[in-house]
Design a protein around this motif. Sequence first.
Motif, short mmCIF file in Angstrom:
data_model
loop_
_atom_site.label_atom_id
_atom_site.label_comp_id
_atom_site.label_asym_id
_atom_site.label_seq_id
_atom_site.Cartn_x
_atom_site.Cartn_y
_atom_site.Cartn_z
N PRO A 31 0.79 -1.23 0.00
CA PRO A 31 0.00 0.00 0.00
C PRO A 31 0.83 1.28 0.00
CG PRO A 31 0.18 -0.83 2.21
CD PRO A 31 0.89 -1.83 1.32
N ARG A 32 2.14 1.17 0.10
CA ARG A 32 2.99 2.36 0.25
C ARG A 32 3.04 3.20 -1.02
NH1 ARG A 32 8.06 -0.90 2.58
NH2 ARG A 32 7.45 -2.12 0.77
N ARG A 36 4.07 2.95 -5.61
CA ARG A 36 2.85 2.93 -6.44
C ARG A 36 3.16 2.63 -7.91
NH1 ARG A 36 -2.00 2.48 -3.90
NH2 ARG A 36 -1.89 3.64 -1.98
N ASP A 37 4.28 3.11 -8.38
CA ASP A 37 4.65 2.90 -9.78
C ASP A 37 5.87 1.99 -9.83
OD1 ASP A 37 2.66 4.65 -10.72
OD2 ASP A 37 3.95 6.37 -10.28
N GLY A 38 6.11 1.44 -10.98
CA GLY A 38 7.33 0.68 -11.17
C GLY A 38 7.21 -0.82 -10.98
N TRP A 39 6.02 -1.31 -10.66
CA TRP A 39 5.87 -2.76 -10.50
C TRP A 39 5.31 -3.31 -11.80
CZ3 TRP A 39 7.62 -6.16 -7.10
CH2 TRP A 39 7.18 -7.47 -7.23
N THR A 44 2.07 -11.38 -12.18
CA THR A 44 1.71 -10.97 -10.83
C THR A 44 0.65 -9.88 -10.88
OG1 THR A 44 3.38 -9.21 -10.68
CG2 THR A 44 4.06 -11.42 -9.98
N THR A 45 -0.09 -9.77 -9.81
CA THR A 45 -1.08 -8.71 -9.64
C THR A 45 -0.66 -7.88 -8.45
OG1 THR A 45 -2.82 -10.16 -10.47
CG2 THR A 45 -3.53 -8.23 -9.20
N LEU A 46 -0.63 -6.56 -8.61
CA LEU A 46 -0.27 -5.67 -7.50
C LEU A 46 -1.55 -5.19 -6.83
CD1 LEU A 46 1.87 -4.18 -5.86
CD2 LEU A 46 1.81 -2.37 -7.58
N VAL A 47 -1.66 -5.43 -5.52
CA VAL A 47 -2.81 -5.03 -4.72
C VAL A 47 -2.36 -3.87 -3.84
CG1 VAL A 47 -4.48 -5.81 -3.00
CG2 VAL A 47 -3.62 -7.41 -4.71
N ARG A 48 -3.16 -2.82 -3.73
CA ARG A 48 -2.76 -1.60 -3.04
C ARG A 48 -3.33 -1.44 -1.63
NH1 ARG A 48 1.01 0.34 -6.54
NH2 ARG A 48 0.26 0.46 -8.67
N LYS A 74 4.66 -2.89 10.75
CA LYS A 74 3.37 -2.24 10.50
C LYS A 74 2.64 -2.88 9.33
CE LYS A 74 5.18 1.72 10.09
NZ LYS A 74 6.35 2.48 10.27
N LEU A 75 3.38 -3.42 8.39
CA LEU A 75 2.76 -4.08 7.24
C LEU A 75 2.68 -5.59 7.44
CD1 LEU A 75 4.45 -2.12 4.32
CD2 LEU A 75 2.16 -1.80 5.25
N ASP A 76 3.72 -6.17 7.97
CA ASP A 76 3.79 -7.63 8.06
C ASP A 76 2.91 -8.23 9.15
OD1 ASP A 76 5.70 -7.51 6.06
OD2 ASP A 76 7.38 -7.96 7.38
#
Length: 167
Positions: A31-32, A36-39, A44-48, A74-76
């Motif tokens: 979600p960071r 946001r860009d560059g993946w 693969t699917t990027l989930v935000r 905080k994320l894991d």
Amino acid sequence: MRAPHTIPERSPDLRSPPCTASIAKFSICDPREAYRDGWHTPGTTLVRTMPGDTVVGMRPDARMAVVALTHDPKLDDLALVEALMSPAFYVGAIGSRRNNEKRRERLALFGVTPEALARLRGPVGLYLGGRTRPEIAVSIAADLTARRHRLPVTSLIDVEAGKTLVG
């Protein structure tokens, strides 16, 4: 039978071709804003959304694996709490043995039972002696494959035992 689904949180480790091979369908969760860009990794699917919310929303079943790779509690942590309460066949987290012990202590504070904590694979992957990102990706893919097929890999799970094997 549906292909296994893996929800690793975003990490450059997963851009390695061995990890994005056709062993599973991959949803990458990050979600960071900074990422946001560059993946642009095929397959693969990027989930935000936040990882914990993502795990809840995907309703892990016995064909799903959840792997935390950000090194950010905080994320894991919330994603791992949700994954450990699910029937996911594999729940893992990257990091050193010391960091994983601290993680287990934090997860216990969230109410994760000792039985559920015993399911957590951390450090994630098999100990194959690898140090580079592609080698770590291979060790994770190998562990997922072995677990999916219920193969005993006890001597390669324990880092100390693995180091003894490779000399």
